[in-house]
Design a protein around this motif. Structure first.
Motif, short mmCIF file in Angstrom:
data_model
loop_
_atom_site.label_atom_id
_atom_site.label_comp_id
_atom_site.label_asym_id
_atom_site.label_seq_id
_atom_site.Cartn_x
_atom_site.Cartn_y
_atom_site.Cartn_z
N GLU A 144 4.06 9.17 22.97
CA GLU A 144 2.75 9.84 22.90
C GLU A 144 2.39 10.19 21.46
O GLU A 144 1.26 9.99 21.02
N LYS A 145 3.38 10.72 20.73
CA LYS A 145 3.13 11.08 19.33
C LYS A 145 2.71 9.86 18.51
O LYS A 145 1.77 9.90 17.73
N MET A 146 3.41 8.77 18.71
CA MET A 146 3.12 7.58 17.91
C MET A 146 1.85 6.87 18.39
O MET A 146 1.21 6.16 17.63
N ASP A 147 1.50 7.10 19.65
CA ASP A 147 0.23 6.57 20.14
C ASP A 147 -0.91 7.24 19.39
O ASP A 147 -1.86 6.59 18.92
N GLU A 148 -0.78 8.54 19.21
CA GLU A 148 -1.80 9.28 18.45
C GLU A 148 -1.81 8.83 16.99
O GLU A 148 -2.86 8.62 16.39
N ARG A 177 -4.80 7.32 14.73
CA ARG A 177 -5.30 8.06 13.57
C ARG A 177 -5.08 7.34 12.24
O ARG A 177 -5.77 7.61 11.27
N LEU A 178 -4.07 6.48 12.18
CA LEU A 178 -3.77 5.89 10.88
C LEU A 178 -3.41 4.40 10.93
O LEU A 178 -3.95 3.61 10.16
N LEU A 179 -2.50 4.04 11.82
CA LEU A 179 -1.90 2.71 11.69
C LEU A 179 -2.83 1.56 12.09
O LEU A 179 -2.72 0.46 11.56
N ALA A 180 -3.74 1.83 13.03
CA ALA A 180 -4.65 0.75 13.46
C ALA A 180 -6.10 1.17 13.27
O ALA A 180 -6.44 2.34 13.42
N ASN A 181 -6.93 0.22 12.88
CA ASN A 181 -8.37 0.46 12.86
C ASN A 181 -8.93 -0.13 14.16
O ASN A 181 -8.88 -1.34 14.35
N PRO A 182 -9.41 0.73 15.07
CA PRO A 182 -9.80 0.25 16.39
C PRO A 182 -10.95 -0.76 16.38
O PRO A 182 -11.19 -1.44 17.37
N VAL A 183 -11.63 -0.86 15.25
CA VAL A 183 -12.73 -1.82 15.16
C VAL A 183 -12.21 -3.26 15.22
O VAL A 183 -12.79 -4.12 15.85
N ILE A 184 -11.08 -3.49 14.57
CA ILE A 184 -10.59 -4.87 14.47
C ILE A 184 -9.17 -5.07 14.99
O ILE A 184 -8.71 -6.19 15.10
N GLN A 185 -8.46 -3.95 15.29
CA GLN A 185 -7.04 -4.11 15.62
C GLN A 185 -6.67 -3.48 16.96
O GLN A 185 -7.20 -2.45 17.35
N ASN A 186 -5.72 -4.11 17.64
CA ASN A 186 -5.06 -3.53 18.82
C ASN A 186 -3.65 -3.12 18.41
O ASN A 186 -3.10 -3.66 17.45
N TYR A 187 -3.08 -2.20 19.16
CA TYR A 187 -1.69 -1.85 18.87
C TYR A 187 -0.91 -1.71 20.17
O TYR A 187 -1.48 -1.48 21.23
N SER A 188 0.40 -1.88 20.04
CA SER A 188 1.28 -1.64 21.19
C SER A 188 2.55 -0.98 20.67
O SER A 188 2.93 -1.17 19.51
N ILE A 189 3.15 -0.17 21.52
CA ILE A 189 4.33 0.58 21.10
C ILE A 189 5.46 0.30 22.08
O ILE A 189 5.26 0.30 23.29
N SER A 190 6.64 0.03 21.53
CA SER A 190 7.79 -0.17 22.41
C SER A 190 9.01 0.49 21.79
O SER A 190 9.06 0.72 20.58
N ALA A 191 9.98 0.82 22.64
CA ALA A 191 11.19 1.47 22.15
C ALA A 191 12.14 0.40 21.62
O ALA A 191 12.24 -0.69 22.18
N VAL A 192 12.79 0.73 20.51
CA VAL A 192 13.79 -0.19 19.96
C VAL A 192 15.14 0.27 20.49
O VAL A 192 15.53 1.42 20.28
N LYS A 193 15.80 -0.59 21.23
CA LYS A 193 17.09 -0.20 21.83
C LYS A 193 18.22 -0.46 20.85
O LYS A 193 18.18 -1.41 20.10
#
Lengths: 81, 278
Positions: A57-61, A65-81
């Motif tokens: 949740e924290k990294m989704d926020e 707020r910073l890592l992706a520009n929603p105008v041109i970028q999508n993002y996905s988050i996954s856990a690194v095992k």
């Protein structure tokens, strides 16, 4: 607990990937018959949280707020095992 | 520069962080038209410095975000500068802009204004960006003179007539203005609001038609600079501060327009506006 998450940022469908196009052309020049190249950015982020869900949740926020520009970028988050 | 309580504050705050690199010529451009511009590190506005160096944005008549590679252009050009400003200066900046003070962002400054949601700001300052200045279509850094046409007036361009064409250089890797998926609808709104201030064009002022090199980056509708709906915030990719004197123009041996380079008129416009409202 400490968690390690991978935040992957990629261009939305339809947004021209100028860097990917250049890499594709160059690979073609070198004789590789590749049909498409997309560039992505990956951030591996380590953080402490009560649960993996909270870390996500924290990294989704953070992605919004910073890592992706929603105008041109999508993002996905996954856990690194 | 250390100021005491009795000193007059400079007219313009030229704001920088690590990696900003056009601040000196920007300061010179302002001083050339009689404006006093101070170079201010963001930490000075955030209070993260010794007491004498602290500054308040509200003490200045104008905020200028110069070009450069703030924070190494990491993540996206301007994203880190924008996040740092928003995190601690958000309310002060909002007040400054909504009070009608002038804000100019050139190149990296334009990218910062877009990342901060100060441009195009259709419905006021937005929390997340609603436009993007992304990689040039050529996939190369573009450093070249461009011709730009003044298509809508702002207080920062008041001494230019509509239709005037000036030659101003660009130097950027990420200058392609886009609205992404909502391109058609958002571009229509930008045009209807008269928020496009400069468009890349050919030497004679005819349309660049998104064709390289007249349009150096592939920006939609040949957009080189836009303002907010209230017209006090202007962002542009070309660098007017780099063509203040005639000798800085590529065609200086062929044209005699006096001593001024084409970019000087932007700073003269700002000076005229700021002096008129004092």
């Amino acid at each position: 607990m400490q968690y390690s998450l991978e935040v992957r940022i990629e261009l939305k469908k339809g947004v021209i990937d100028a860097e990917g196009e250049t890499v594709k052309k160059t690979l073609n020049l070198l004789g590789y018959e590749v049909e498409g190249v997309n560039t992505v950015s990956v951030y591996v982020i380590r953080l402490s949280a009560e649960s993996e869900e909270e870390a996500m949740e924290k990294m989704d926020e953070a992605a919004r707020r910073l890592l992706a520009n929603p105008v041109i970028q999508n993002y996905s988050i996954s856990a690194v095992k | 520069m250390l100021l005491t309580g009795n000193d007059k504050m400079p007219d313009v705050c030229v704001l920088l962080i690590e990696g900003t690199n056009c601040e000196k010529e920007t300061q010179e451009a302002f001083s050339g038209v009689g404006l006093d511009a101070e170079l201010v590190h963001l930490k000075q506005l955030l209070g993260d410095c010794e007491r004498q160096r602290k500054r308040r944005l509200s003490d200045y008549g104008m905020l200028m975000l110069p070009g450069g590679w703030s924070a190494g252009d990491y993540i996206r050009a301007g994203a880190i500068f924008a996040a740092r400003m928003k995190s601690k200066l958000g309310d002060e900046l909002k007040d400054f802009v909504e009070s009608g003070n002038l804000v100019l962002g050139v190149c990296n400054g334009f990218q910062i204004l877009t990342e901060m949601g100060l441009l195009p700001a259709f419905k006021g300052i937005s929390d997340v960006p609603t436009a993007s200045l992304t990689n040039n279509l050529s996939s190369c850094f573009q450093c070249r003179p461009t011709y730009i046409k003044h298509v809508n007036k702002t207080p920062l361009t008041g001494k230019l007539d509509l239709g005037d064409v000036i030659q101003v250089p660009v130097a950027h890797a990420e200058g392609r203005f886009t609205f992404g998926e909502k391109q058609d609808m958002m571009l229509k709104q930008l045009i209807e609001n008269n928020q496009i201030v400069f468009r890349y064009c050919r030497v004679d002022g005819s349309e660049a038609q998104e064709i390289y090199p007249w349009n150096p980056n592939g920006s939609i509708y040949d957009i080189a600079g836009i303002c907010n709906p209230e017209r006090n915030v202007l962002g542009l990719m070309p660098h007017p501060e780099r063509v203040i004197n005639r000798l800085q123009m590529t065609d200086w041996t062929r044209k005699d327009n006096g001593d001024a380079g084409d970019g000087r008129v932007v700073f003269e416009s700002i000076a005229g506006y700021l002096k008129a409202i004092v």
